[in-house]
Design a protein around this motif. Structure first.
Motif, PDB file in Angstrom:
ATOM      1  N   ILE A 169      28.785  37.308 -16.268  1.00 30.93           N
ATOM      2  CA  ILE A 169      29.783  38.258 -15.772  1.00 30.93           C
ATOM      3  C   ILE A 169      29.750  38.403 -14.248  1.00 30.93           C
ATOM      4  O   ILE A 169      30.803  38.410 -13.613  1.00 30.93           O
ATOM      5  CB  ILE A 169      29.616  39.627 -16.471  1.00 30.93           C
ATOM      6  CG1 ILE A 169      29.896  39.488 -17.962  1.00 30.93           C
ATOM      7  CG2 ILE A 169      30.543  40.661 -15.851  1.00 30.93           C
ATOM      8  CD1 ILE A 169      29.731  40.781 -18.748  1.00 30.93           C
ATOM      9  N   HIS A 178      37.393  43.229 -23.028  1.00 28.17           N
ATOM     10  CA  HIS A 178      36.312  44.016 -23.613  1.00 28.17           C
ATOM     11  C   HIS A 178      36.867  45.289 -24.246  1.00 28.17           C
ATOM     12  O   HIS A 178      38.091  45.485 -24.314  1.00 28.17           O
ATOM     13  CB  HIS A 178      35.262  44.361 -22.545  1.00 28.17           C
ATOM     14  CG  HIS A 178      35.835  45.006 -21.326  1.00 28.17           C
ATOM     15  ND1 HIS A 178      36.159  46.331 -21.251  1.00 28.17           N
ATOM     16  CD2 HIS A 178      36.154  44.482 -20.102  1.00 28.17           C
ATOM     17  CE1 HIS A 178      36.632  46.617 -20.055  1.00 28.17           C
ATOM     18  NE2 HIS A 178      36.644  45.506 -19.337  1.00 28.17           N
ATOM     19  N   TYR A 184      31.025  47.318 -18.560  1.00 30.43           N
ATOM     20  CA  TYR A 184      31.924  46.215 -18.215  1.00 30.43           C
ATOM     21  C   TYR A 184      32.833  46.609 -17.049  1.00 30.43           C
ATOM     22  O   TYR A 184      33.061  45.817 -16.127  1.00 30.43           O
ATOM     23  CB  TYR A 184      32.779  45.829 -19.421  1.00 30.43           C
ATOM     24  CG  TYR A 184      31.996  45.328 -20.607  1.00 30.43           C
ATOM     25  CD1 TYR A 184      31.011  44.349 -20.460  1.00 30.43           C
ATOM     26  CD2 TYR A 184      32.226  45.825 -21.883  1.00 30.43           C
ATOM     27  CE1 TYR A 184      30.281  43.894 -21.547  1.00 30.43           C
ATOM     28  CE2 TYR A 184      31.513  45.378 -22.978  1.00 30.43           C
ATOM     29  CZ  TYR A 184      30.540  44.416 -22.803  1.00 30.43           C
ATOM     30  OH  TYR A 184      29.821  43.958 -23.884  1.00 30.43           O
ATOM     31  N   HIS A 192      40.351  42.969 -15.551  1.00 30.98           N
ATOM     32  CA  HIS A 192      39.931  43.496 -16.844  1.00 30.98           C
ATOM     33  C   HIS A 192      41.119  43.583 -17.790  1.00 30.98           C
ATOM     34  O   HIS A 192      42.253  43.847 -17.373  1.00 30.98           O
ATOM     35  CB  HIS A 192      39.306  44.888 -16.692  1.00 30.98           C
ATOM     36  CG  HIS A 192      38.026  44.889 -15.936  1.00 30.98           C
ATOM     37  ND1 HIS A 192      36.800  44.792 -16.534  1.00 30.98           N
ATOM     38  CD2 HIS A 192      37.790  44.957 -14.590  1.00 30.98           C
ATOM     39  CE1 HIS A 192      35.850  44.817 -15.607  1.00 30.98           C
ATOM     40  NE2 HIS A 192      36.433  44.911 -14.421  1.00 30.98           N
TER      41      HIS A 192
END
Length: 208
Positions: A169, A178, A184, A192
């Motif tokens: 990551i 996610h 995250y 994202h």
């Protein structure tokens, strides 16, 4: 008379067969100095007796995939080929597999880093009667799993450390898919996206 059709019946079986292969190397003497020279053996025949890839795969399947004890794996193989492998030999196969998978893992990580989208998640797993967590990184046909013992509030730093230690990551520049977990979202160097399956699950819960 022409047939009206046909009916098929099928039998599926497994044939266990012990295959023994011999390779002979000629030994010759020099007519002048009388020194002896032996022909070279293939690389796969490094010693007087060795076991083939089929035996290695069978033993590794028992010990790693089926979680059979070393003793029972030895007994199973002895019933097939009439020879007893030592525990040291079986453990050597396990170490060779570990080293081969370590090389594969590095290649898989390099491949994941090139993908436009990377899916990450975590799920629980019991290890030695204690709760651990499997962190998953997946993309295309590659899925990597890493085990860690903590998650949650204390694991916010712990999980971030693990993700950093895994090294995927922090080096990824695409879209991270996610479940909206804070660990995250703490990575702001990449884009994202929320997992559709998680969203549908939450909507189904709200609807009920």
């Amino acid at each position: 008379m022409r047939p009206h059709g046909h009916e098929r019946r099928t039998r599926i079986d497994i044939v266990f067969e012990k295959v023994v292969t011999h390779v002979d190397a000629e030994i010759k003497s020099c007519p002048h100095c009388e020194s002896k020279t032996r022909g070279a053996f293939p690389k796969a025949f490094a010693g007087p007796v060795q076991y083939g890839a089929g035996i290695k795969a069978y033993v590794l399947n028992l010990v790693i995939a089926q979680m059979v004890s070393l003793k029972r794996a030895q007994q199973s193989l002895q019933s097939l080929i009439g020879l007893m492998l030592s525990e040291a030999t079986i453990l050597k196969y396990v170490m060779q597999l570990h080293q081969a998978l370590a090389r594969w893992e590095q290649g898989a990580i390099a491949r994941l880093l090139t993908l436009p989208a990377l899916h990450v998640d975590e799920t629980s797993l019991r290890v030695d009667k204690r709760n651990h967590w499997i962190h998953v990184c997946s993309g295309g046909d590659v899925t990597l799993k890493f085990v860690h013992e903590k998650r949650g509030l204390e694991a916010t730093l712990s999980a971030a450390w693990l993700m950093t230690a895994i090294g995927i990551i922090p080096r990824y520049g695409g879209v991270l898919i996610h479940d909206c977990w804070a660990s995250y979202l703490s990575y702001d160097h990449c884009s994202h996206g929320l997992c559709g399956a998680h969203l549908l699950r939450e909507l189904a819960f709200i609807h009920k």
